[in-house]
Design a protein around this motif. Structure first.
Motif: not given
Length: 536
Positions: A40, A80, A94, A177-179, A182, A184, A187
């Motif tokens: 991130d 993502y 989501k 945005l979580a990648t 990871e 919530l 994010g």
């Protein structure tokens, strides 16, 4: 984090949505041997864009821009996740993503814009500009939903919705945005979780396609309005307006006007004074559906407006709209002879009372999921004016409507309570009144119309049959209503149809199945053009 200056923005109806998040870091090449999204910390911008959708305005794409030199060759869609609070419930969920592409140092995620149906009559949507009637955010940043306090996934307290308010314009969604799987809470967040942009967020201001031409104007209608304290100091009425691109207040030819009124007092409400959780809302009429922006697209040379009324009592609301329309005639070069009003739910009753009070101001009324006149029981109508939805109007008021030749096109859903029966009844009453006034059948066929929308049109989107405004705005402002039957060929102009009679829980089929609807060649916008042209 890189500090971006963020401010809320109005949006426009034909664009694409992008989410961009930015975090500072070195520009060195990053290896993605593990085929995951870069850290991130290498994101430099996240930009969300909303586009017109059946559900109003919804996130369409998300652009994630990384530092120059970042290796994006191994990123995949599953790396993502984008979260937001729900339409019906403020808990996070989501967004449905269905595509990914890489261009240079930018990853673009594509959101699914199709149905979010859960069952035939329910749905949950994430990434929209409007809440449902279930929840709202108060002026202090408190979130209100349900009957008991709870805690959301971020640890934020959700307070009970004791004011029973909702349908609030979310000028800032609570996107995260979580990648790489990871949590919530870990994010990259756009807001504090309650609609306030973070000072150090890398999320840019959301691009709202189709709404950038919306202006909020405070209109002094010449007398003190009731309860207006949210904006203005003299009781001015707030009005959202979309003016033509090359608008000229001194143009020789005055501008046509289309005024949209939504239902239930949801476009403008406030609770102040002694309330422990003061709350307000301004503009659900702009973002709950696409009615305003679609008319702006189809009638780019017209003034599109919506008066933010409290809607109670209806007589006051109608008088305020009349004052705003008179103001538009005096100050915006509006054509008094070519004004159309579009009503949704209680907005149909408000528009009806506007017509009762000032039939000289209305050339055409497009009614969606409501009535012309007042609410009426399906058990009391009998084809007579005295027992119709116009029963409370005086003879002089009815005659004034007829003498002014007000055009009417009514749309109601198959199982929407008493509305279909009342619609069928009052349409026949109006046709008879116009016949008595000497109008021929060709004129009546153009000026007085009713259409019944089958339940399948609503079930596809997980909506009740009271969502006619959404169906009409999304489908029939620019296309004729010919796809009457599900999975069957389109009907042709002049064909007839009835409701299906197949919805087992509906109680009024005995009042509605003997009415035959007709298919018309024109879309609603084409029909209105003919009505306006007849006023020249």
């Amino acid at each position: 984090m890189k500090n971006l200056s963020i401010k809320p923005a109005l949006c426009r109806a034909s664009a694409v949505v992008f989410l961009s998040a930015a975090l500072s870091g070195s520009a060195a090449m990053v290896s993605l041997a593990d085929n995951s999204a870069p850290d991130d910390g290498r994101i430099t911008k996240i930009q969300a864009t909303t586009v017109p959708n059946y559900y109003g305005y919804k996130v369409s794409t998300i652009d994630i821009t990384y530092q120059e030199g970042t290796d994006l060759s191994g990123v995949q869609l599953e790396d993502y996740a984008v979260y937001d609070r729900g339409f019906n419930n403020p808990e996070f969920g989501k967004l449905k993503l269905n595509g990914i592409r890489v261009s240079g140092n930018t990853v673009t995620l594509t959101a699914d814009l199709d149905t979010d149906k859960v069952t035939d009559r329910t749905r949950e949507t994430y990434g929209t500009l409007c809440t449902s009637s279930n929840w709202y955010i108060d002026k202090k940043g408190g979130i209100h939903y349900g009957t008991e306090a709870s805690t959301d996934a971020l640890g934020i307290t959700i307070q009970p919705n004791t004011l029973k308010k909702g349908l609030q314009w979310r000028k800032n969604m609570d996107l995260i945005l979580a990648t790489n799987g990871e949590a919530l809470s870990d994010g990259v967040a756009m807001t504090d979780g309650a609609g306030k942009m973070l000072d150090n967020t890398v999320w840019a201001e959301t691009i709202c396609s189709g709404l950038e031409d919306v202006e909020l104007r405070m209109v002094d209608i010449g007398w003190q309005c009731n309860k207006y304290s949210l904006l203005g100091r003299k009781g001015e009425v707030p009005v959202y307006v979309m003016l033509p691109d090359n608008y000229d207040p001194n143009r020789e030819t005055p501008y046509e006007v289309i005024d949209y009124q939504c239902g239930g007092g949801v476009c403008y409400w406030e609770t102040t004074g002694g309330a422990e959780t003061p709350a307000n809302n301004l503009g659900c009429n702009v973002v709950y559906d696409t009615m305003m922006s679609k008319w702006h697209e189809l009638y780019p040379d017209a003034i599109i407006m919506s008066v933010n009324v409290h809607s109670s009592p209806i007589t006051n609301s109608a008088a305020e709209i009349a004052g705003a329309l008179d103001y538009a005639v005096r100050n915006w070069n509006a054509d008094k002879d070519r004004i159309a009003v579009v009503g949704n739910s209680q907005g149909t009753l408000i528009c009806s009372d506007l017509i009762r009070q000032r039939p000289d101001l209305v050339a055409a009324f497009i009614e969606c999921n409501g009535n012309f006149g007042a609410m009426t029981s399906a058990d009391t109508i009998d084809g007579t004016l005295a027992n119709s939805s116009l029963r409370k109007w005086t003879a002089d008021e009815v005659n004034a409507v007829v003498n002014n030749g007000v055009a009417l096109w009514m749309f109601n859903g198959e199982t929407d309570g008493d509305n279909p029966a009342a619609q069928q009844d009052v349409i026949n009453v109006m046709k008879d009144l116009y016949r008595q006034a000497g109008k021929n059948e060709e004129w009546i066929d153009l000026f007085v119309r009713a259409s019944g929308l089958q339940s399948w049109k609503f079930k596809y989107w997980g909506e009740t049959d009271h969502s006619v405004t959404k169906v009409v705005a999304w489908n029939y402002l620019d296309h004729p209503y010919t796809d009457v039957w599900e999975n069957q060929r389109a009907l042709r102009a002049g064909d007839t149809y009835t409701f299906t009679g197949k919805e087992s829980t509906y109680k009024h089929y005995d009042k509605t199945m003997d009415y035959t609807y007709r298919v018309y060649a024109e879309s609603v916008s084409e029909w209105l053009r003919k009505i306006f042209d007849a006023q020249k």
